[in-house]
Design a protein around this motif. Structure first.
Motif: not given
Length: 99
Positions: A35-36, A42-43, A48-50, A89-91
């Motif tokens: 994450v950059n 975006e983070q 979520i992808k990770a 939770d992130l979603e």
């Protein structure tokens, strides 16, 4: 103990050598998402992808271990359960804050 510690311990029990450098993980084809960005939405998308990548990877390990290594399979199932909760939770955070 955290998941990484448990996995490292299990790898050592099985005679493996843990790899600690994410660049080496990538070179071997294992998922790693950095994450950059400073944008929170975006983070969340990247994280979520990770989580999805981690879920898919743990599912592969579980399938591989069926009937071969019950200890590793149980460890990965436990981690998988938590990873699915993290992703959910992130979603929900993203849905609530990134419309």
């Amino acid at each position: 103990k955290g998941y990484a510690d448990k996995i490292i311990e299990r790898m050592k029990q099985l005679g493996g050598k843990p790899i600690f450098n994410p660049n080496e993980w990538q070179a071997l084809g294992y998922p790693w998402t950095e994450v950059n960005t400073t944008d929170v939405c975006e983070q969340l998308t990247i994280t979520i992808k990770a989580e999805a990548d981690a879920i898919a990877y743990y599912e592969k390990i579980i399938d591989y271990c069926k009937g071969v290594d019950e200890v590793t399979m149980r460890l990965c199932r436990s981690i998988l359960t938590d990873e699915c909760e993290h992703k959910y939770d992130l979603e929900m955070l993203k849905e609530e804050h990134c419309k």
